[in-house]
Write a protein that holds these residues in place. Structure first.
Motif, PDB file in Angstrom:
ATOM      1  N   VAL A 202       0.837  -1.190   0.000  1.00 12.61           N
ATOM      2  CA  VAL A 202       0.000   0.000   0.000  1.00 12.61           C
ATOM      3  C   VAL A 202       0.874   1.242   0.000  1.00 12.61           C
ATOM      4  O   VAL A 202       1.752   1.404   0.848  1.00 12.61           O
ATOM      5  CB  VAL A 202      -0.939   0.024   1.223  1.00 12.61           C
ATOM      6  N   LEU A 203       0.647   2.104  -0.977  1.00 13.15           N
ATOM      7  CA  LEU A 203       1.451   3.313  -1.087  1.00 13.15           C
ATOM      8  C   LEU A 203       1.194   4.226   0.113  1.00 13.15           C
ATOM      9  O   LEU A 203       0.063   4.607   0.388  1.00 13.15           O
ATOM     10  CB  LEU A 203       1.111   4.052  -2.376  1.00 13.15           C
ATOM     11  N   LYS A 204       2.246   4.539   0.847  1.00 13.29           N
ATOM     12  CA  LYS A 204       2.132   5.396   2.018  1.00 13.29           C
ATOM     13  C   LYS A 204       2.536   6.819   1.665  1.00 13.29           C
ATOM     14  O   LYS A 204       3.049   7.090   0.596  1.00 13.29           O
ATOM     15  CB  LYS A 204       3.049   4.877   3.136  1.00 13.29           C
ATOM     16  N   LYS A 205       2.299   7.716   2.592  1.00  9.59           N
ATOM     17  CA  LYS A 205       2.789   9.075   2.419  1.00  9.59           C
ATOM     18  C   LYS A 205       4.303   9.069   2.622  1.00  9.59           C
ATOM     19  O   LYS A 205       4.815   8.336   3.457  1.00  9.59           O
ATOM     20  CB  LYS A 205       2.125  10.011   3.425  1.00  9.59           C
ATOM     21  N   PRO A 206       5.021   9.899   1.890  1.00  8.89           N
ATOM     22  CA  PRO A 206       6.474   9.929   2.060  1.00  8.89           C
ATOM     23  C   PRO A 206       6.868  10.525   3.413  1.00  8.89           C
ATOM     24  O   PRO A 206       6.129  11.317   3.997  1.00  8.89           O
ATOM     25  CB  PRO A 206       6.950  10.822   0.907  1.00  8.89           C
ATOM     26  N   THR A 207       8.025  10.105   3.889  1.00  8.51           N
ATOM     27  CA  THR A 207       8.616  10.720   5.074  1.00  8.51           C
ATOM     28  C   THR A 207       9.445  11.903   4.605  1.00  8.51           C
ATOM     29  O   THR A 207      10.318  11.751   3.745  1.00  8.51           O
ATOM     30  CB  THR A 207       9.512   9.728   5.833  1.00  8.51           C
ATOM     31  N   ILE A 208       9.161  13.085   5.156  1.00  9.10           N
ATOM     32  CA  ILE A 208       9.843  14.302   4.710  1.00  9.10           C
ATOM     33  C   ILE A 208      10.585  14.932   5.885  1.00  9.10           C
ATOM     34  O   ILE A 208      10.031  15.099   6.966  1.00  9.10           O
ATOM     35  CB  ILE A 208       8.840  15.306   4.124  1.00  9.10           C
ATOM     36  N   VAL A 209      11.837  15.251   5.644  1.00  9.16           N
ATOM     37  CA  VAL A 209      12.664  15.923   6.646  1.00  9.16           C
ATOM     38  C   VAL A 209      13.107  17.257   6.059  1.00  9.16           C
ATOM     39  O   VAL A 209      13.718  17.302   4.994  1.00  9.16           O
ATOM     40  CB  VAL A 209      13.901  15.088   7.016  1.00  9.16           C
ATOM     41  N   ASN A 210      12.759  18.347   6.727  1.00  9.91           N
ATOM     42  CA  ASN A 210      13.199  19.655   6.245  1.00  9.91           C
ATOM     43  C   ASN A 210      14.263  20.232   7.179  1.00  9.91           C
ATOM     44  O   ASN A 210      14.697  19.589   8.131  1.00  9.91           O
ATOM     45  CB  ASN A 210      12.014  20.616   6.093  1.00  9.91           C
ATOM     46  N   LYS A 211      14.663  21.447   6.898  1.00  7.43           N
ATOM     47  CA  LYS A 211      15.752  22.065   7.658  1.00  7.43           C
ATOM     48  C   LYS A 211      15.440  22.138   9.147  1.00  7.43           C
ATOM     49  O   LYS A 211      16.310  21.903   9.988  1.00  7.43           O
ATOM     50  CB  LYS A 211      15.975  23.483   7.101  1.00  7.43           C
ATOM     51  N   ALA A 212      14.190  22.434   9.495  1.00  5.10           N
ATOM     52  CA  ALA A 212      13.816  22.550  10.908  1.00  5.10           C
ATOM     53  C   ALA A 212      13.969  21.216  11.630  1.00  5.10           C
ATOM     54  O   ALA A 212      14.358  21.169  12.807  1.00  5.10           O
ATOM     55  CB  ALA A 212      12.379  23.049  11.025  1.00  5.10           C
TER      56      ALA A 212
END
Length: 385
Positions: A202-212
């Motif tokens: 099942v396609l999940k939402k991506p894990t996103i890491v930003n500068k904060a």
């Protein structure tokens, strides 16, 4: 419509064509005198010539490194199928530069070399920066491409293969320049989506890491990105186990139990604890891209003791080592504690200890002390002190 301007007839034809378009658009009235139409044609020719001149000028100024030029910087020991060149303006000077990515024969398969090649206005090319990444062939993903944005940022992308088709990882470095105009690129954004045909269909939402989210690790400079510098993504995946009161926090990845899935070791310190107290947690990578917490050790106190300072954790083929080095007057001191995964025990056992104490004002030569299970018996990681 493509117009090739070769003769004066072409100019006249083009002017007539544009005048007709203007008439249709109502810009020139169809009843305008022949003399006025002639003036429009002449003005258009003048303006078009000026525009063409500046287009040619901009095109000349925008020239820079070609792939053929960049090939001159490819080492002889590279693997041809793993060599890629990407062209774009990397430092905002209007001249195209290049990123060279390659692998070297007889090196570990996951080692990826990246060169930033900058071209100056005089046509000279320099290797401005180098780095090594370690993401290719990890978690079922392989290197795909490098894209360079109009703002001189660049992104390294990996895609899934076979059972992990649909997975991807995109790591972006943001362009900056210091007061003197010297360019540099900082790790700025990391996005990952894991999908497995069998275990995580099942396609999940991506894990996103930003500068904060990166904190101090957001200042990972290209040119100084080492094996475990990209730990913000790993921390995000085990964030529920990281206390809010941490004073230090490092995350290391590698195969700890020889199942071909990357695992994680988390090391941290807590605020208001003794400065020598350290905590180590082990997480095992699962088929679906998640991590399972399996064991911890809260007993080790080597950091800031007898001149030792924590350096790093090295993970390789089911082994991992906690490494400490001396500093100041104890420069040359080290302590390396190695653990090995036991399939029979489904756990990690102390495998080897190596240490050496050196003091600037000490007498005589310092010797290395080595001990193995013959000396200390069977000790589980969780029990090691």
């Amino acid at each position: 419509m493509t117009v090739v301007l070769q003769t004066s007839q072409n100019w006249v034809a083009l002017c007539d064509y544009v005048t007709h378009i203007y008439e249709l658009a109502g810009i020139i009235k169809k009843r305008t005198s022949k003399q006025e139409k002639t003036m429009v044609k002449l003005n258009f020719a003048k303006y078009f010539t000026t525009i063409l001149f500046f287009c040619c000028l901009i095109n000349c100024l925008g020239q820079g490194i070609s792939k053929e030029k960049a090939k001159e910087f490819v080492p002889k020991s590279t693997i041809s199928s793993e060599t890629h060149i990407y062209v774009g303006d990397l430092n905002g000077d209007g001249i195209e530069d290049a990123i060279l990515r390659f692998k070297v024969i007889n090196e570990p398969l996951e080692n990826e070399h990246f060169y930033i090649l900058l071209e100056k206005k005089d046509g000279t090319i320099t290797i401005y920066n180098k780095d090594i990444f370690y993401f290719d062939n990890k978690d079922g993903m392989i290197f795909d491409a490098v894209t360079i944005s109009k703002d001189s940022d660049f992104t390294v992308k990996y895609n899934g293969k076979e059972n992990t088709v649909g997975s991807y990882r995109k790591i972006t470095f943001k362009y900056h320049a210091d007061e003197s105009g010297k360019p540099f690129w900082i790790l700025n954004y990391d996005e990952e989506l894991f999908q497995h045909k069998i275990f995580a269909p099942v396609l999940k939402k991506p894990t996103i890491v930003n500068k904060a989210d990166m904190g101090d690790n957001g200042y990972g400079y290209f040119g100084n990105i080492k094996l475990n510098m990209y730990d913000a993504m790993l921390r995000m995946k085990i964030k529920n186990y990281i206390p809010a009161s941490t004073a230090e926090c490092q995350v290391y990845s590698g195969d700890l139990n020889r199942d071909n899935f990357d695992d994680i070791i988390l090391r941290f310190k807590k605020v208001n604890e003794s400065e020598t107290s350290e905590h180590f947690y082990i997480f095992i990578g699962q088929n679906n891209g998640t991590y399972k917490f399996v064991v911890q050790n809260d007993n080790i106190e080597l950091d800031n003791v007898d001149g030792h300072l924590f350096d790093k954790i090295v993970i390789k083929n089911g082994y991992f080592s906690l490494e400490y080095t001396g500093y100041g007057n104890t420069s040359g001191t080290y302590e390396i504690i190695t653990f090995k995964y036991s399939e029979a025990d489904k756990n990690w056992l102390l495998h080897r200890q190596g240490s050496k104490f050196v003091h600037r004002y000490g007498d005589g030569e310092s010797t290395e002390n080595i001990s193995t299970p013959k000396d200390f018996g069977k000790i589980l990681f969780k029990d090691y002190k």
